[in-house]
Design an enzyme around this catalytic site. Structure first.
Site, PDB file in Angstrom:
ATOM      1  N   THR A 173       0.842  -1.197   0.000  1.00  0.00           N
ATOM      2  CA  THR A 173       0.000   0.000   0.000  1.00  0.00           C
ATOM      3  C   THR A 173       0.876   1.245   0.000  1.00  0.00           C
ATOM      4  OG1 THR A 173      -0.073   0.300   2.405  1.00  0.00           O
ATOM      5  CG2 THR A 173      -1.676  -1.215   1.418  1.00  0.00           C
ATOM      6  N   ASP A 174       0.282   2.370  -0.351  1.00  0.00           N
ATOM      7  CA  ASP A 174       0.943   3.633  -0.073  1.00  0.00           C
ATOM      8  C   ASP A 174       0.810   3.920   1.416  1.00  0.00           C
ATOM      9  OD1 ASP A 174       2.343   5.984  -0.457  1.00  0.00           O
ATOM     10  OD2 ASP A 174       1.189   6.590  -2.210  1.00  0.00           O
ATOM     11  N   TYR A 175       1.515   4.926   1.857  1.00  0.00           N
ATOM     12  CA  TYR A 175       1.700   5.253   3.268  1.00  0.00           C
ATOM     13  C   TYR A 175       0.362   5.395   4.003  1.00  0.00           C
ATOM     14  CZ  TYR A 175       4.725   7.471   6.863  1.00  0.00           C
ATOM     15  OH  TYR A 175       5.449   7.776   7.999  1.00  0.00           O
ATOM     16  N   THR A 176       0.041   4.450   4.874  1.00  0.00           N
ATOM     17  CA  THR A 176      -1.159   4.427   5.737  1.00  0.00           C
ATOM     18  C   THR A 176      -2.470   4.430   4.960  1.00  0.00           C
ATOM     19  OG1 THR A 176      -1.364   6.837   6.069  1.00  0.00           O
ATOM     20  CG2 THR A 176       0.084   5.633   7.585  1.00  0.00           C
TER      21      THR A 176
END
Length: 785
Positions: free
Chosen positions: A301-304
Site C-alpha cells: 500500500t501507499d503510506y497508511t
C-alpha cells in the site's frame, strides 16, 4: 440460431483472451510484449519458500506483511516507533527510509541473527530520479523522449541505491497526469498513454535489469495503482471519478507495460475508483492485476492508505479496513500497522482465511529469494561498493548529459541562443545561486551542496558573468514590497551586460507530493522582475525551473528566448551552460501540455471533439469568452538551434487491412548550421467509430540525428492492431472499416496529414502508387500564431 449462453468460465476465458489482446495491441500500441517474468525462481527455491512458510507461525507470517519506517528519513506522518523491537520479534518484513551500507547491515543483523527463523528484511526507499546522483525529475526525463537515456538513469539509480544498502525503490510512478495543479505531475511521464507506457517499461528495466539477484539491481514498484493522476481539481489525495472505459484506455496501459517488463511490486493509490479506495479494491488488485494480467509479484500500500479507508467511509474501523485490504489482494501494509494489529485475530475469528495470509507472505518471501537475500543477507551492505558507486564521476557525467537533453527550448526569436562564450551575461533571479532547488522534490539522498547552481555552471563557461540574486519568491510570509528587494541592483547589472539570463520558477517544495497549487503562474514577484528587465531593451533569456507546466503567456511575450529547465538535478548548472553555449543543441519535447491559464485545465492534446466545435463567428460553440482554446505550448513541442524542414508525407496504400501493414514516410532536411536531433511524431484520428475517439492519438515516434544540410527519410510501419480501441463492451479490441487520418510532424499542433481507408480484410494489398497528403507541407510558424 442457438440462444444458449456460454458458461461463466467460458465467458471469463474469452474476456481474458480479449483483454490480453487489447493491452498487447491497442492500449500499448506498438510496444512489444516482453518475455518477462516477475521472478524466476528455481524449483528448489520455490520449495524452500514453501518449507519456510510451513515452519512459520501465523504471527510470523503476518509479520512479513508489514513495512515500517525507520527514523533515518521521513516521507510521511510517522504514526508509530519501535521498529527495532518489531524486527527482533519477527513482526516486520521490510523497512523503509533506512539506507547506507552500515546502517542497514545492523538492522539486517538483528533480523537474521536475533530472530527464530532468521528471515532477512527488504529495505525500500523513494529512489525516484536518482539516489545520490540526482537526475532530472521524471517528467523532465520524459521530455527527452529517449527511452534508452531514461533506462540508463534508472540503472545508475539502482547501482547507487543497492550500494547504499537498498533492495527496493518505490518507483516508477506511471500515473497518467493531465492537471498541472497536481504537484505530483513532476514524478511521472505526463499526459500521453504511449509515451507513459514506454517510459514505464524503460524505468522498470533500468531498476531491475535482467537478474534481480545481481547486487546492482533493485526491485521496482509501479505506482500508484490506479488513476491517482485523475485526482479531482488537481488536489492531492482527492477522489477520482472516471468511467471504466477511461480507466482502461488511459490510466491502466502504463501499469500493464510495467507488468510486461517484469515489474516486481505494485503500490496502491490513495484515491478511490468506482467508490472503493484502491487499497480495498479487489477489482483492481485481483481481478485486473492478478487474474487478467498475471502479475506474480507483491502489492504494497501507499503510506497508511489502509487506515485511510475509514475516513473514506467504506469501513467503520481499522479492523474492517485490514480485512478489506487483505481480501482485495494487498500483500504488505505500509506504516499503518493494520495487519500488524488485526490479522491474527481476524484469522482466529474466522473472518480471514489462513491461506490468504500465507499466500501474501509467500509473495513477499519469493521476492526476498529472488534478491538472493537468503543466500547472503548482507550482499547489499558493502561499504567498498558504496564508496565506489555513490556519486561516482561517471554517474554525474551521465546526469549532466540527461539534464541537457531534458531542457525544452520553447522560444528562440532572432536566434538569441546559443550565446558566444565571450558574451557579457547578467545572471539574475531568485534561483541563480540555488543548489538545493536544482534537485527538486523526491531527491532521495541527494545533497543540495553537491549540486551545481546556474551561477556555478555558467561562470566557468562565459568570460564575463555578473550575478544578482533578488529576494525570495514573495511567498511563505514575505510581504509584497519585501519581495522586490534587490530589483535595483539586478537592473543595474543587467544594464551593463550584453544579454540577460533570468532564472525563475518554483522552489523545490512547490511541486511534488502534498504540493498542489490553484495558481500555476510564476510565483511571487518574478513576473514583475521580468517586466522591469524587459524595459532595458537587452536580449532577455528566461530559464524556468519548475516541477510542473506553468501558465506563462506573458513570460513568452516579453522574452526573446524561453528555456524550460524543469528541476535538472545534481548537474543542473553545468547542463544549463551546455545548452546556453550551444555545446548541446536542445532536442527535448514537451510530455505535457502547457496551458495559457489555469482556467483551461485540464487541457491535453488527445481530447475529443464536441458536437459544437469552436467557431469564432458562432457564439454557441465550444469556446471561452476570455481565452483561446489552444494551449500556450502543445504536447510534443520543442525547438532546436537548427531549422528542420519536413517534406510531404506519403502513405503506401489508398487502403489497408489486417494482413499488410501501412507504411507512412516523410523526408526531413536540416537547413541549419547545427547538428540536430529531431523527434518525428506520428498521430492518427479514427474518423468514425462506434465509440467516440480522440481528435489525435500518438501511435509512434522516431528520433533521428541530422548533420547540417543532411536529409533523411523516416518510415513508420502501421498495423491495424495499433489502431484498435475498446469496443462497446468496454474490453474487446475493436476496429471498424472506415477512414483513418494519419498525421506527421514535430509536435501535436504542427502537422500534415493524409487520409487512408481501413478495410478489415485479410488480403488487402498496398497500392503501387503512394497517396499524396491532403494538406500542404508542415508550417514553419510557431504554435498558436
Amino acid at each position: 440460431m442457438s440462444t444458449k449462453m456460454p458458461s461463466s468460465s467460458t465467458r471469463l476465458a474469452l474476456a481474458f483472451v480479449a483483454f490480453k489482446l487489447l493491452l498487447l495491441g491497442a492500449a500499448l500500441f506498438f510496444i512489444s510484449n516482453l518475455d518477462a517474468q516477475t521472478f524466476r525462481l528455481s524449483p528448489k527455491q520455490e520449495a524452500d519458500v514453501e518449507t519456510l512458510l510451513d515452519r512459520m507461525t501465523l504471527q510470523e507470517q503476518v509479520g512479513q506483511l508489514s513495512i515500517f519506517t525507520s527514523d533515518w528519513d521521513v516521507t510521511g506522518p510517522t504514526l508509530r516507533g519501535g521498529y527495532r523491537d518489531d524486527i527482533k520479534a519477527g513482526r516486520v518484513g521490510a523497512i523503509f527510509n533506512a539506507y547506507t551500507a552500515d546502517y542497514n547491515r545492523e538492522l539486517q543483523r538483528i533480523s537474521v541473527e536475533e530472530t527464530r527463523l532468521k528471515v532477512p528484511l527488504i529495505f525500500g526507499y523513494d529512489v525516484i530520479h536518482g539516489h545520490r546522483t540526482i537526475f532530472p525529475m521524471p517528467l523532465a526525463e520524459a521530455a527527452t523522449w529517449d527511452t534508452a537515456a531514461v533506462e540508463r538513469a534508472a540503472q545508475i539509480a539502482a547501482r547507487e541505491a543497492s550500494a547504499d544498502g537498498l533492495h527496493w525503490t518505490f518507483a516508477p510512478m506511471v500515473d497518467i497526469a493531465r492537471d498541472p495543479r497536481w504537484g505530483r505531475v513532476m514524478e511521472g511521464s505526463g499526459e500521453d498513454v504511449l509515451l507513459g507506457s514506454m517510459m514505464a517499461r524503460a524505468r522498470v528495466r533500468g531498476f531491475q535489469g535482467t537478474d534481480l539477484s545481481a547486487d546492482s539491481t533493485i526491485l521496482a514498484c509501479a505506482k500508484h495503482f490506479a488513476a491517482y493522476g485523475a485526482a479531482q481539481a488537481g488536489r492531492d489525495y482527492n477522489t477520482v471519478d472516471i468511467s471504466d472505459r477511461v480507466l482502461r484506455e488511459t490510466y491502466l496501459p502504463p501499469f500493464k507495460a510495467a507488468v510486461d517488463a517484469g515489474v516486481a511490486t505494485f503500490m496502491t493509490s490513495f484515491n478511490e475508483v468506482d467508490g472503493v479506495p484502491a487499497s480495498g479494491s479487489r477489482y483492481l488488485l485481483t481481478d485486473i492485476l492478478r487474474d487478467e494480467w498475471g502479475f506474480g509479484g507483491f502489492v504494497v500500500t501507499d503510506y497508511t492508505s489502509i487506515n485511510e479507508m475509514v475516513p473514506h467511509g467504506v469501513v467503520a474501523d481499522i479492523r474492517g479496513a485490514a480485512e478489506l485490504a487483505i481480501e482485495a489482494g494487498v500483500d504488505m501494509d505500509m506504516q499503518g500497522a493494520t495487519f500488524h494489529e488485526n490479522l491474527v485475530s481476524l484469522v482466529e475469528d474466522g473472518e480471514v482465511d489462513k491461506a490468504t495470509v500465507r499466500n501474501a507472505a509467500k509473495n513477499i518471501l519469493r521476492a526476498k529469494m529472488a534478491l538472493g537475500l537468503f543466500d547472503d543477507p548482507y550482499r547489499y551492505s558493502d561499504t567498498a561498493r558504496q564508496r565506489r558507486y555513490v556519486l561516482a564521476p561517471e554517474h554525474r557525467a551521465e546526469a549532466r548529459r540527461t539534464a541537457a537533453k531534458s531542457m525544452v527550448l520553447l522560444k528562440n526569436d532572432n536566434a538569441t541562443l546559443p550565446l558566444a562564450t565571450s558574451t557579457r551575461v547578467a545572471l539574475i533571479g531568485p534561483l541563480v545561486s540555488s543548489q538545493h532547488d536544482m534537485i527538486g522534490a523526491w531527491h532521495a539522498d541527494g545533497k543540495g551542496d553537491e549540486a551545481i547552481s546556474p551561477e556555478m555552471g555558467l561562470k566557468p563557461v562565459f568570460a564575463n558573468v555578473s550575478v544578482r540574486t533578488v529576494a525570495d519568491f514573495g511567498l511563505d510570509g514575505v510581504a509584497k514590497g519585501e519581495a522586490r528587494v534587490g530589483f535595483a541592483e539586478a537592473i543595474a547589472a543587467a544594464r551593463a551586460a550584453d544579454v540577460i539570463v533570468a532564472c525563475v520558477g518554483e522552489k523545490a517544495d512547490m511541486s511534488g507530493e502534498a504540493a498542489s497549487r490553484t495558481n500555476i503562474d510564476l510565483p511571487g514577484e518574478q513576473l514583475a522582475l521580468l517586466r522591469e528587465l524587459k524595459k532595458l531593451g537587452k536580449p532577455l533569456i528566461t530559464v524556468v525551473f519548475a516541477g510542473r507546466p506553468l501558465a506563462m503567456p506573458e513570460v513568452d511575450s516579453i522574452s526573446d528566448a524561453v528555456l524550460m529547465a524543469w528541476w535538472p538535478g545534481t548537474e543542473a548548472g553545468n547542463a544549463l551552460a551546455d545548452v546556453l553555449s550551444g555545446k548541446v543543441n536542445p532536442s527535448a519535447r514537451l510530455p505535457m501540455t502547457f496551458p495559457r491559464s489555469v482556467g483551461q485545465v485540464p487541457l491535453h492534446y488527445d481530447q475529443k471533439n464536441t458536437g459544437r466545435p469552436m467557431d469564432a463567428k458562432n457564439k454557441y460553440t465550444s469556446k471561452y469568452l476570455d481565452q483561446l482554446n489552444t494551449p500556450m505550448y502543445a504536447f510534443g513541442y520543442g525547438l532546436g538551434y537548427s531549422q528542420v524542414d519536413y517534406g510531404q508525407m506519403t502513405a503506401s496504400a489508398k487502403a489497408f487491412g489486417d494482413a499488410t501493414p501501412l507504411t507512412v514516410t516523410v523526408a526531413l532536411t536540416n537547413q541549419g548550421k547545427y547538428a540536430q536531433r529531431e523527434t518525428v511524431q506520428l498521430y492518427v484520428r479514427d474518423s468514425v467509430a462506434l465509440r467516440t475517439r480522440p481528435a489525435l492519438e500518438l501511435i509512434d515516434f522516431q528520433q533521428i540525428d541530422l548533420a547540417p544540410g543532411q536529409s533523411k527519410t523516416v518510415t513508420f510501419s502501421v498495423s491495424a492492431k495499433q489502431l484498435t480501441y475498446l469496443g462497446p463492451d468496454g474490453k474487446t479490441p475493436t476496429l471498424e472499416a472506415g477512414d483513418m487520418r494519419f498525421f506527421v510532424g514535430p509536435s501535436s499542433d504542427e502537422l500534415q496529414s493524409t487520409l487512408v481507408k481501413y478495410a478489415p480484410t485479410k488480403d488487402t494489398q498496398p497500392a503501387a502508387t503512394p497517396i499524396l497528403p491532403t494538406t500542404t507541407k508542415t508550417s514553419t510558424k510557431r504554435p498558436n500564431e
